[in-house]
Motif scaffolding. Structure first.
Motif, PDB file in Angstrom:
ATOM      1  N   LEU A 175       1.049  -1.121  -0.030  1.00 57.22           N
ATOM      2  CA  LEU A 175       0.037  -0.156   0.243  1.00 57.22           C
ATOM      3  C   LEU A 175       0.997   1.143   0.150  1.00 57.22           C
ATOM      4  CD1 LEU A 175      -2.606  -1.279   2.475  1.00 57.22           C
ATOM      5  CD2 LEU A 175      -2.923  -1.226  -0.017  1.00 57.22           C
ATOM      6  N   ALA A 216       1.015   5.042   0.315  1.00 55.75           N
ATOM      7  CA  ALA A 216       0.560   6.410   0.801  1.00 55.75           C
ATOM      8  C   ALA A 216       1.412   7.634   0.191  1.00 55.75           C
ATOM      9  CB  ALA A 216       0.352   6.501   2.082  1.00 55.75           C
ATOM     10  N   ASN A 217       1.399   8.110  -1.019  1.00 58.36           N
ATOM     11  CA  ASN A 217       2.236   8.789  -1.653  1.00 58.36           C
ATOM     12  C   ASN A 217       2.755  10.087  -0.898  1.00 58.36           C
ATOM     13  OD1 ASN A 217       0.378   7.344  -3.952  1.00 58.36           O
ATOM     14  ND2 ASN A 217       2.419   7.714  -4.599  1.00 58.36           N
ATOM     15  N   SER A 271       5.668  15.325   4.620  1.00 60.90           N
ATOM     16  CA  SER A 271       5.011  14.124   4.306  1.00 60.90           C
ATOM     17  C   SER A 271       5.243  12.911   4.402  1.00 60.90           C
ATOM     18  CB  SER A 271       4.064  14.135   3.017  1.00 60.90           C
ATOM     19  OG  SER A 271       4.802  14.533   1.868  1.00 60.90           O
ATOM     20  N   TRP A 324       4.248  10.140   7.133  1.00 65.16           N
ATOM     21  CA  TRP A 324       3.752   8.919   6.640  1.00 65.16           C
ATOM     22  C   TRP A 324       4.578   7.778   7.067  1.00 65.16           C
ATOM     23  CZ3 TRP A 324       0.853  12.492   6.277  1.00 65.16           C
ATOM     24  CH2 TRP A 324       0.069  12.958   5.283  1.00 65.16           C
ATOM     25  N   ALA A 353       4.258   3.432   6.977  1.00 68.81           N
ATOM     26  CA  ALA A 353       4.563   3.293   5.713  1.00 68.81           C
ATOM     27  C   ALA A 353       5.649   2.416   5.387  1.00 68.81           C
ATOM     28  CB  ALA A 353       4.600   4.632   4.972  1.00 68.81           C
ATOM     29  N   THR A 394      -5.759   4.178  -6.662  1.00 71.96           N
ATOM     30  CA  THR A 394      -7.114   4.459  -6.121  1.00 71.96           C
ATOM     31  C   THR A 394      -8.185   5.328  -6.964  1.00 71.96           C
ATOM     32  OG1 THR A 394      -6.244   6.220  -4.671  1.00 71.96           O
ATOM     33  CG2 THR A 394      -6.585   3.860  -3.638  1.00 71.96           C
ATOM     34  N   SER A 411      -1.360   2.434  -5.221  1.00 75.78           N
ATOM     35  CA  SER A 411      -1.099   3.697  -4.811  1.00 75.78           C
ATOM     36  C   SER A 411      -2.224   4.668  -4.779  1.00 75.78           C
ATOM     37  CB  SER A 411      -0.344   4.298  -6.251  1.00 75.78           C
ATOM     38  OG  SER A 411       0.705   3.517  -6.221  1.00 75.78           O
ATOM     39  N   ALA A 412      -1.912   5.400  -3.697  1.00 69.53           N
ATOM     40  CA  ALA A 412      -3.166   6.529  -3.395  1.00 69.53           C
ATOM     41  C   ALA A 412      -3.214   7.644  -4.431  1.00 69.53           C
ATOM     42  CB  ALA A 412      -2.931   7.182  -1.953  1.00 69.53           C
ATOM     43  N   LEU A 459      -4.074  11.923  -1.101  1.00 67.86           N
ATOM     44  CA  LEU A 459      -4.091  12.211   0.297  1.00 67.86           C
ATOM     45  C   LEU A 459      -3.374  13.529   0.209  1.00 67.86           C
ATOM     46  CD1 LEU A 459      -1.635   9.163   1.254  1.00 67.86           C
ATOM     47  CD2 LEU A 459      -3.924   9.835   2.227  1.00 67.86           C
TER      48      LEU A 459
END
Length: 271
Positions: A24, A26-27, A33, A37, A42, A206, A225-226, A230
């Motif tokens: 997963l 979380a870019n 960030s 994350w 992450a 996503t 990938s998000a 985000l």
């Protein structure tokens, strides 16, 4: 010769694509960030092209200056204790040797992976870029996540989109890619067909209507990938809080803020 740390981080990143559960992503878009994350758990830090460009004050779509990109890479790697991968869009050039030179600098800065896209162009160009990167890097390991925009740009639909994506991914794999990224792909059946049609671990993004994590895993997806979501969420919250503050409500919009001490300690630890 690549450093031991670089080789170890690359091996860790590669293993994440072979784990039982999909990776997963979380870019991230900057050091802040990335540190946050990472603090949240992450297992890898991967930038998204749109979010990183916006964070630098540029529009998405190849407008980011080379110097701004490389500065972000150094900033993110400095706070990272996990593998870092950088979205370099299309490499900011149609000349494979120029793209390869940029990617070499990204790797030298400490990144162990990249995203590289074909956009709406001829797949021959991305093939040439991947080959040039491999030549320029020599024995330096780098995870090349080859992105095809067949779905994202509406270049085809249904079975034709599946066929075009699989054909492009096969060429990118032969050229030296390690991963396959197909943003915009959302149908469970089409995801499964693409996943089974490529030798590369499949990455999806996503989007509305994307199947559940369990369904994606069953379909053969290895990375999710998000994307810019985000960044959009974080800045929507910031915009709303700012509007409330400027309207004179100096408490309600700021009552969910992270404590100063927690943030400062986090960044102090990051060095």
């Amino acid at each position: 010769m690549p450093s031991t740390m670089h080789a170890d981080m690359h091996a860790r990143f590669l293993a994440l694509h072979r784990a039982e559960s999909p990776l997963l992503i979380a870019n991230v878009w900057d050091a802040a960030s990335a540190a946050l994350w990472q603090h949240a758990g992450a297992p890898a830090l991967v930038t998204g092209s749109a979010a990183l460009a916006w964070a630098c004050g540029h529009a998405d779509g190849g407008a980011l200056p080379r110097e701004a990109l490389l500065q972000k890479v150094h900033d993110i790697v400095r706070v990272a204790a996990v593998p870092v991968s950088i979205d370099v869009e299309d490499g900011y050039s149609d000349a494979p040797e120029i793209v390869a030179s940029l990617v070499r600098e990204v790797a030298e800065a400490g990144a162990v992976g990249i995203n590289l896209e074909d956009g709406s162009g001829d797949p021959d160009l991305l093939v040439a870029k991947i080959k040039a990167i491999r030549t320029a890097l020599g024995d330096t390991p780098l995870f090349i996540n080859a992105r095809t925009d067949v779905y994202l740009r509406g270049m085809a639909s249904g079975e034709a989109a599946v066929k075009m994506s699989v054909e492009r991914l096969a060429r990118y794999a032969e050229a030296g890619a390690d991963g396959a990224f197909v943003p915009g792909l959302a149908s469970a059946d089409e995801i499964a067909t693409v996943a089974s049609g490529t030798t590369l671990p499949l990455n999806v993004m996503t989007v509305p209507g994307l199947p559940s994590l369990a369904e994606l895993q069953l379909a053969g997806v290895r990375r999710i990938s998000a994307g810019p979501a985000l960044f959009q969420h974080a800045y929507a919250a910031g915009l709303q809080a700012t509007r409330q503050f400027l309207a004179g409500d100096m408490a309600r919009g700021l009552d969910t803020a992270m404590p100063y001490g927690e943030l400062n300690e986090l960044f102090a630890a990051a060095g």
